[in-house]
Design a protein around this motif. Structure first.
Motif, PDB file in Angstrom:
ATOM      1  N   TRP A 153      -0.574  -5.587   2.340  1.00 29.22           N
ATOM      2  CA  TRP A 153      -1.849  -6.253   2.584  1.00 29.22           C
ATOM      3  C   TRP A 153      -1.987  -7.441   1.638  1.00 29.22           C
ATOM      4  CZ3 TRP A 153      -5.703  -6.659  -1.153  1.00 29.22           C
ATOM      5  CH2 TRP A 153      -5.504  -5.905  -2.308  1.00 29.22           C
ATOM      6  N   ASP A 189      -0.237   4.419   0.044  1.00 30.22           N
ATOM      7  CA  ASP A 189      -0.943   5.601   0.531  1.00 30.22           C
ATOM      8  C   ASP A 189      -0.626   5.949   1.979  1.00 30.22           C
ATOM      9  OD1 ASP A 189      -2.249   6.038  -1.904  1.00 30.22           O
ATOM     10  OD2 ASP A 189      -3.856   4.644  -1.374  1.00 30.22           O
ATOM     11  N   TRP A 225      -8.046  -3.631  -1.511  1.00 33.38           N
ATOM     12  CA  TRP A 225      -7.765  -2.602  -0.515  1.00 33.38           C
ATOM     13  C   TRP A 225      -8.254  -1.257  -1.032  1.00 33.38           C
ATOM     14  CZ3 TRP A 225      -6.069  -3.381   4.327  1.00 33.38           C
ATOM     15  CH2 TRP A 225      -5.650  -2.270   5.062  1.00 33.38           C
ATOM     16  N   SER A 267       0.864  -1.166   0.000  1.00 28.20           N
ATOM     17  CA  SER A 267       0.000   0.000   0.000  1.00 28.20           C
ATOM     18  C   SER A 267       0.907   1.224   0.000  1.00 28.20           C
ATOM     19  CB  SER A 267      -0.900   0.021   1.233  1.00 28.20           C
ATOM     20  OG  SER A 267      -1.570   1.257   1.316  1.00 28.20           O
TER      21      SER A 267
END
Length: 171
Positions: free
Chosen positions: A150, A130, A159, A128
């Motif tokens: 994830w 972000d 996600w 991820s």
């Protein structure tokens, strides 16, 4: 050599020391100053009577925007230095993921050092980009300095985009 994963009834500092030989910072994260939480479910591998690998799971909650959802947090993944490269990390992580799939949550979540990202990618985890905010003692929320990854635990799980927050100490 064939190794078998077992579910451990508990996991202690003595168990970690048995795996690592008592290293002061076996996860190489002390310099980041981020506190982690203990895991509730543990998987391990014993070789010649010695615990040589571990992975743990803990239930956690994440929010991204207005979405709030449970995750299975993976952490405490460690393999004895003298047995690295024998697939033991894959064994304990796969056992933990299989267990987590049976809990009904849609996502597994972990934090790792940048040099561990390729390992987890090979095991099916996705990064991820972000960012993830995590809680720390005293209610302080900080940007987690490690990489957030994830994995889907349910068919079609994706996600959500956006900055996320873990509503607990990290794994």
């Amino acid at each position: 050599m064939a190794y078998a994963v077992i579910r451990l009834p508990q996991y202690t500092k003595a168990d970690l020391d048995e795996i690592t030989g008592g290293l002061d910072d076996p996860f190489e994260v002390a310099a980041f100053g981020v506190r982690s939480r203990d895991k509730d479910v543990h998987f391990g591998v014993r070789h010649q009577g010695r615990l040589v690998a571990h992975a743990g799971l803990v239930d956690a909650t994440v929010s991204v925007g207005e979405h709030r959802f449970p995750v299975a947090g993976l952490g405490g993944v460690v393999v004895a230095p003298d047995l690295r490269g024998h697939g033991l990390a894959r064994l304990v992580v796969d056992a933990a993921v299989t267990h987590a799939r049976g809990t009904g949550v849609e996502f597994g979540l972990l934090f790792c050092l940048p040099d561990r990202v390729p390992l987890y990618r090979r095991l099916g985890w996705r990064e991820s980009t972000d960012g993830m905010r995590v809680e720390q003692p005293g209610g302080v929320v900080v940007d987690h300095p490690l990489r957030t990854m994830w994995t889907p635990l349910a068919d079609g799980a994706a996600w959500p985009p956006g900055r996320a927050r873990l509503h607990s100490l990290p794994m």
